[in-house]
Write an enzyme that holds these catalytic residues in place. Structure first.
Site, short mmCIF file in Angstrom:
data_model
loop_
_atom_site.label_atom_id
_atom_site.label_comp_id
_atom_site.label_asym_id
_atom_site.label_seq_id
_atom_site.Cartn_x
_atom_site.Cartn_y
_atom_site.Cartn_z
N GLY A 151 41.37 38.22 35.10
CA GLY A 151 42.81 38.34 35.35
C GLY A 151 43.16 38.03 36.79
CB SER A 152 46.08 39.12 38.79
OG SER A 152 47.04 38.69 37.85
CB THR A 153 40.73 40.44 40.59
OG1 THR A 153 40.10 40.11 39.35
CG2 THR A 153 41.23 41.87 40.55
CG PHE A 154 39.35 34.14 38.96
CD1 PHE A 154 37.99 34.37 39.10
CD2 PHE A 154 39.78 32.83 38.88
CE1 PHE A 154 37.09 33.33 39.16
CE2 PHE A 154 38.89 31.77 38.93
CZ PHE A 154 37.53 32.02 39.07
#
Length: 572
Positions: A305-308
């Protein structure tokens, strides 16, 4: 008559020749046995005349980085019988059955078995072994042995692993470094007569065992305890499937803590860590045990998800297709080919620069960054950051990245990948790449073992893990650290903000497949101090019930973790 005598003489000569030939062959055979095979038959003779009993070697201890023992040994006993030496069978059966809690028929069957030595029970507590020894039972042998003991119970269970009945490593560090820790067994040779009766007056031959080497690790018991407490709190309050936590030194890859809650009892590893009506010994029970032993941080993959988005940001900034001052517009979605891809804020973020797009975790901004990069460049950076490969962590069973083949990636796939969907990686793989991005651009290998040492402290082996520098330029790394610090101080990660401590980080809320399942993974990656990171952490909560957003669910957890460990770490 002459012909008859001649025939008799020939027959006599033939018989003599045959006898001489046989005698010669017999002599050759005797010489062969006495010279070439002498060693083998000497050994066989000794085996008949001597009885061997092994003396188990003590397995090497496992230490945390502060010298605390996290895996040790307790003394136990092996109880065995020698049929030919038993004088009072009824007494032996009665006492062994009572002391060992074994059915009388089972004991009787074993002591009546004509064998060199029959084991009755292993891993018997030492006090019970001593009680049996004091009974002076003829034909009963009590040998001291070692059983693995874990003083902290379930602490770091899926990292440490455990040993089997023979004290051999099964999973985790115990199996990975088994060759260093197992040691070399000794033995006792006792002379016996032809009937197998030991000669009480004869001297025994004894070869002392050699203890295994001790394993020194980067784990920190204090940090592991803090992390597990936080994980279990979330497991209970959010009714999650599991909670994973990794705490690592981003500059050299040393793992300080690795949590996979629920953990299991290392001193009783074959008992399920939750209520189960499954029957022990069945295939279903074994399958549940295998699940219980899995280390989700390295064995399982997930959509980050958005950590990437930090990866997309690093690649776009390094390649020069995006500048932090570039302006974007988010109406709440972005059209890519024939697909309408939503932002998490359906009303949109409006006009924003790249810094605020990162602070807001805005999907359209990162979709645009990914499209500007293009497939070839995107995969170039995926490879450069190691995301297409395993980390090489020193634990067994690391899973690889599950991702599209480059030639099959179109605009839609590239768009979803740019904000962390449509592919899967392990938590440790993501954290290792995140460390590269914030440590100045150097690729590290996550690891736990530091050195193998003898009991006197002499180093047997220092375990080396090479660092590859220049994977990302230091300027880009510094730029990203500044952006990610604002994510925590002003953006979606603000619930992890701690007054007086500079912290950077990124939140994520990933929807699990199938997309309409209503199941999510909430996660948060953070590092501190933001300007010169000494620690990087990730917390993952699988399928939290109720509120499931990463910033809301995991932000307070990350704050609590950092409040506990940062003063402790930064004061060193």
């Amino acid at each position: 008559m002459i012909g008859v005598n001649s025939y008799v003489k020939r027959k006599q000569l033939f018989c003599i020749a045959v006898i001489m030939s046989l005698f010669s062959l017999l002599c050759i055979r005797v010489v062969y046995l006495m010279t070439v095979k002498a060693s083998m038959y000497t050994t066989m003779a000794l085996e008949v005349q001597q009885r061997e009993r092994r003396i188990k070697a003590a397995r090497g201890l496992i230490y945390d980085r502060n010298g605390k023992v996290i895996a040790s040994n307790s003394t136990v006993c092996s109880i065995s019988v020698i049929h030919s030496q038993i004088k009072d069978a009824n007494k032996v059966i009665r006492i062994l059955s009572e002391k060992l809690g074994i059915d009388r028929d089972e004991v009787e069957k074993k002591i009546n078995k004509i064998s060199v030595r029959e084991i009755i029970k292993t891993n018997v507590p030492k006090n019970i072994g001593d009680e049996i020894r004091n009974c002076n039972l003829s034909g009963v042998k009590i040998d001291e042995d070692y059983k693995r003991y874990y003083p902290y119970g379930s602490l770091a269970s899926k990292v440490l692993g455990f040993t089997g009945g023979d004290n051999q490593g099964i999973v985790g560090l115990e199996v990975k470094y088994d060759s260093y820790m197992k040691g070399t067994d000794g033995f006792i040779m006792t002379p016996t007569d032809a009937k197998g009766i030991e000669d009480e007056d004869a001297l025994e031959t004894r070869l002392e065992p050699i203890a295994g080497n001790n394993l020194w690790t980067s784990l920190d018991v204090n940090i592991q305890m803090y992390a597990e407490q936080i994980a279990y709190d979330a497991l209970e309050t959010k009714k999650a499937n599991y909670v994973s936590v990794i705490v690592m030194n981003p500059n050299n890859g040393e793992i300080l803590a690795m949590v996979n809650a629920p953990e299991f009892d290392l001193n009783n590893p074959y008992k399920l860590n939750y209520g189960s009506k499954l029957k022990k010994g069945t295939k279903k029970y074994q399958n549940e045990l295998n699940k219980m032993w899995r280390n989700q941080c390295i064995n399982d993959t997930y959509e980050p998800g958005s950590t990437f988005k930090i990866v997309t940001a690093a690649a776009a900034l390094e390649e020069g297709v995006v500048k932090i001052t570039d302006n974007f517009y988010c109406p709440g979605y972005k059209i890519v080919d024939d697909r309408r891809i939503r932002c998490h804020k359906v009303t949109g973020h409006g006009s924003e620069d790249f810094v605020h797009g990162t602070m807001n975790s805005c999907n359209p901004v990162f979709i645009e960054a990914g499209l500007r990069l293009g497939v070839d460049n995107y995969y170039k950076y995926l490879e450069r950051f190691g995301l297409l490969y395993k980390t090489g962590i020193d634990l067994p069973g690391e899973a690889g990245t599950i991702i599209h083949k480059k030639e099959k990636v179109g605009n839609v796939e590239l768009a979803t990948m740019s904000f962390g969907q449509s592919f899967q990686i392990t938590p440790i793989r993501f954290l290792a790449t995140a460390a590269t991005i914030i440590n100045g651009g150097n690729a590290i290998i996550p690891h736990i073992a530091v050195a193998a040492k003898k009991s006197d402290g002499k180093i047997v082996k220092n375990f080396d893990y090479p660092i590859q520098d220049g994977v990302l330029s230091k300027d880009r790394s510094d730029e990203l650290k500044g952006i990610l610090e604002k994510v925590v101080s002003e953006g979606t990660g603000n619930k992890a903000y701690i007054e007086g401590i500079r912290i950077g980080g990124k939140t994520a809320t990933s929807q699990k497949l199938p997309r309409n399942s209503g199941k999510y993974i909430a996660s948060f990656m953070s590092f501190a101090p933001a300007d010169d990171p000494k620690v990087i952490s990730i917390i993952i909560v699988d399928e939290p019930k109720g509120t499931y957003y990463g910033g809301t669910v995991v932000g307070p957890m990350m704050k609590k973790l950092n409040e506990n460990i940062l003063p402790y770490l930064l004061d060193e």
